[in-house]
Design a protein around this motif. Sequence first.
Motif, short mmCIF file in Angstrom:
data_model
loop_
_atom_site.label_atom_id
_atom_site.label_comp_id
_atom_site.label_asym_id
_atom_site.label_seq_id
_atom_site.Cartn_x
_atom_site.Cartn_y
_atom_site.Cartn_z
N LEU A 39 1.52 7.20 -6.54
CA LEU A 39 0.39 8.06 -6.89
C LEU A 39 0.60 9.47 -6.34
CD1 LEU A 39 -2.54 5.55 -6.22
CD2 LEU A 39 -1.42 6.07 -8.40
N ALA A 40 1.04 9.55 -5.09
CA ALA A 40 1.20 10.87 -4.45
C ALA A 40 2.26 11.70 -5.17
CB ALA A 40 1.56 10.69 -2.97
N ALA A 41 3.35 11.03 -5.58
CA ALA A 41 4.44 11.76 -6.23
C ALA A 41 4.00 12.35 -7.56
CB ALA A 41 5.63 10.82 -6.44
N ARG A 42 2.93 11.81 -8.13
CA ARG A 42 2.46 12.31 -9.43
C ARG A 42 1.19 13.14 -9.29
NH1 ARG A 42 5.46 8.29 -9.16
NH2 ARG A 42 7.00 7.84 -10.75
N GLY A 43 0.86 13.48 -8.07
CA GLY A 43 -0.29 14.35 -7.83
C GLY A 43 -1.62 13.73 -8.19
N VAL A 44 -1.70 12.39 -8.10
CA VAL A 44 -2.94 11.71 -8.48
C VAL A 44 -4.01 11.94 -7.40
CG1 VAL A 44 -3.98 9.44 -8.88
CG2 VAL A 44 -1.72 9.97 -9.83
N ARG A 45 -5.20 12.30 -7.82
CA ARG A 45 -6.32 12.49 -6.90
C ARG A 45 -7.40 11.44 -7.11
NH1 ARG A 45 -4.95 16.66 -9.44
NH2 ARG A 45 -6.82 16.61 -10.74
N LEU A 46 -7.58 11.01 -8.36
CA LEU A 46 -8.62 10.02 -8.69
C LEU A 46 -7.98 8.83 -9.40
CD1 LEU A 46 -11.56 9.03 -9.22
CD2 LEU A 46 -11.61 10.54 -11.21
N VAL A 47 -8.18 7.63 -8.85
CA VAL A 47 -7.68 6.43 -9.53
C VAL A 47 -8.85 5.51 -9.88
CG1 VAL A 47 -5.35 6.35 -8.56
CG2 VAL A 47 -7.22 5.32 -7.30
N LEU A 81 -5.73 4.17 0.65
CA LEU A 81 -5.62 5.34 -0.24
C LEU A 81 -6.67 6.39 0.12
CD1 LEU A 81 -4.98 3.64 -3.72
CD2 LEU A 81 -3.30 4.69 -2.17
N GLU A 82 -7.87 5.91 0.46
CA GLU A 82 -8.94 6.86 0.80
C GLU A 82 -8.59 7.66 2.05
OE1 GLU A 82 -12.38 4.18 -1.36
OE2 GLU A 82 -12.16 4.10 0.83
N ALA A 83 -7.93 6.99 3.01
CA ALA A 83 -7.54 7.68 4.23
C ALA A 83 -6.51 8.77 3.95
CB ALA A 83 -6.96 6.68 5.24
N ARG A 84 -5.85 8.67 2.79
CA ARG A 84 -4.85 9.67 2.41
C ARG A 84 -5.38 10.63 1.35
NH1 ARG A 84 -3.31 5.54 4.70
NH2 ARG A 84 -1.50 5.49 6.09
N GLY A 85 -6.69 10.67 1.25
CA GLY A 85 -7.31 11.72 0.45
C GLY A 85 -7.52 11.40 -1.03
N LEU A 86 -7.25 10.16 -1.45
CA LEU A 86 -7.48 9.82 -2.86
C LEU A 86 -8.90 9.27 -3.04
CD1 LEU A 86 -4.21 9.43 -2.52
CD2 LEU A 86 -4.45 8.44 -4.80
N GLU A 87 -9.44 9.51 -4.22
CA GLU A 87 -10.70 8.86 -4.57
C GLU A 87 -10.37 7.62 -5.38
OE1 GLU A 87 -14.91 9.46 -6.98
OE2 GLU A 87 -13.47 11.12 -6.98
N ASN A 128 0.82 -1.21 0.00
CA ASN A 128 0.00 0.00 0.00
C ASN A 128 0.86 1.27 0.00
OD1 ASN A 128 -2.13 -1.74 0.12
ND2 ASN A 128 -2.61 -1.38 2.28
N ARG A 129 1.94 1.21 0.78
CA ARG A 129 2.82 2.38 0.86
C ARG A 129 3.46 2.67 -0.49
NH1 ARG A 129 6.11 0.72 4.82
NH2 ARG A 129 7.90 0.43 3.45
N ILE A 130 3.90 1.61 -1.17
CA ILE A 130 4.54 1.78 -2.49
C ILE A 130 3.54 2.39 -3.48
CG2 ILE A 130 5.44 0.53 -4.49
CD1 ILE A 130 6.68 -1.49 -2.43
#
Lengths: 195, 455
Positions: B96-104, B121-127, B89-91
């Motif tokens: 995703l975070a390094a590329r500014g991804v918000r929606l996967v 991922l949801e806990a870290r603000g991604l949809e 999950n961390r990887i």
Amino acid sequence: MSAREAILAALRAASARVVPRPPDPEPTRFDDRVGTFLESVKAVGGAAARVPDVTALDAAIRALPVWAAARRTVSLVPGAGASTLDLSAIADPHDLEGLEVAVVPGELGVAENGAVWIPGTSLPHRAVFVIAEHLVLTVQARDLVSNMQEAYARISLQRPGYGVFVSGPSKTADIEQALVIGAHGARSCTVYVVG
Amino acid sequence: MNTFHPDRAAAFAADRSHAHWHDTALWFVREKRDRGAASVPEWERLRDAAAGIKAQALSNLAAYLEEFERNATANGIRVHWARDGEEHNRIVHEILAARGVRLVVKSKSMLTEECGLNPYLEARGLEVVDTDLGERIVQLAKEPPSHIVMPAIHRRKESIGELFHEKLGTPAGASDPKLLTEAARQDLRRKFLGAQAGLTGVNFALADTGGIVVVTNEGNADMGTSLPPVHVASMGVEKVIPRAADLGVFLRLLARSATGQPVSTYTSHFHGPMRGGELHVVVVDNGRSEILAREPFRKSLACIRCGACLNTCPVYRRSGGYSYSYLIPGPIGAVLGALRDPERHASLPFASSLCGSCTDVCPVQVDLHHQLLALRADVAARGILPWGKRMGMRLAGLVLRHPSLYRLAGGLARRALRGAPGLVRIGPAATWARQRQLPGAPSESFREIWRRGGA
């Protein structure tokens, strides 16, 4: 120790003696590959027909109701159908949204399941075959094999690259096992065997 | 949470008409599988070959993974390694975070379910949007999948209609599968177009060519990996096969075993990222090397997740996916769950009649019912059998060891059955006897008949 080293070490420690592979079974071959292929495409929800040459292919495509109704089309088969979009001018695949019909050449067809192999080299954008509302595939009659074992012996996987087998239109049966055509990809898939 | 299979099964079976529908729906899939298998004369030899190729791969996994990594890297694929779900999950999140991804957008992957990727991922603000229709249904309903191929098979179309009415604005009361599928298509098309990354599982990783293969019927994996520029694929270590040509064997078996189709609609071969994009493959252990080290259970890692053992299982069909305390239900889930956490899933090896149908339909010949039996012994050896089973076994052992006791017990039982058949519905036997009708008790035992020379 890195994760990679730790995992590989654990797997090595867990492995027993190396087992040799058994021979692959001789697959059943069909005498009438064209007929079997056409039947298989229909069985997986597609439409299929044989045409003698590119002129007849062009006429058949233009006679399709989905073609007649379409305003945005792409043909990657010279002489068959026509393109209203210039794919080479499209940099971002998102601009393909709204593509109504795509005509895509297949390199090989598989009689046992109606699958058509599309090498990535045929696709200026990978998304073309899946984002189009309707998909038209072509395959030469001489490029039909009986089954997947023969197919993998024939195709070459481009490296780096991409390739896909497409067997019929997009479908789902996730609601009560009821078959619905047109889940995310093409709502129809018409395959022409040429020659 | 109560993890005891009989209790959870009872809850499912309480709605008799729904349980009957579920049983019938799954058997329908099993019948389609039978027709698919019968259409290939060399079916059994294909199973031999598939089992053999998997045995070869599992006997030398480290070498095949290294070969895969070397070739994949040469193809421009970035290979990552994760010891457990947390690391996986961390990887994925870091990529995703390094590329500014918000929606996967995500296509089906039991591995990411196992790792709990979505909530991470949801806990870290991604949809995170599941795009397989069945997965989307259970995601909207905030439920786990109840089947590995048909995640929403536990729901009737009316309940999906209500859910879509609430979440997607379909007309109230609409339950036509075609209409509901179309609504999901429209909604998810917007997600595909808006996503910055696509996540997929991996059906097969190819050592000799360094590619990965993903199969779907809906085309969701293809939409999710051909529009956004970043593709992250998660695979268990056991997914690697020696040669790309081996796909010829596996793909002839997979869809026929799963749904009876001759092949899935889309079989996509990724040997590099899309133009201007990135392709990451995360190779995950998460307990698999421990299973590999336990010889009797090694074969369970050959599973290609077709779901045939679920569809044929008389217990799964009648008790539903949620009766299993592990996220993968059915015979293969009972094996994998009990291997992963024997305490928590102690009742799963017993959620089987040991009829062996699962083993017979398995396209890669995992000896499921033998493994379930071995896992029962494992549960007993760990001393975590429920009291009733432990005492019952002890009593049976005692009686069977002493012929005089056995004779006495037999005589008592015959008399009791004749005199007071209702006795078996009292006490610990009640559960067993509830849905059974007992035969009339014979007047004499086999031994007595034998003694006087009768036949």
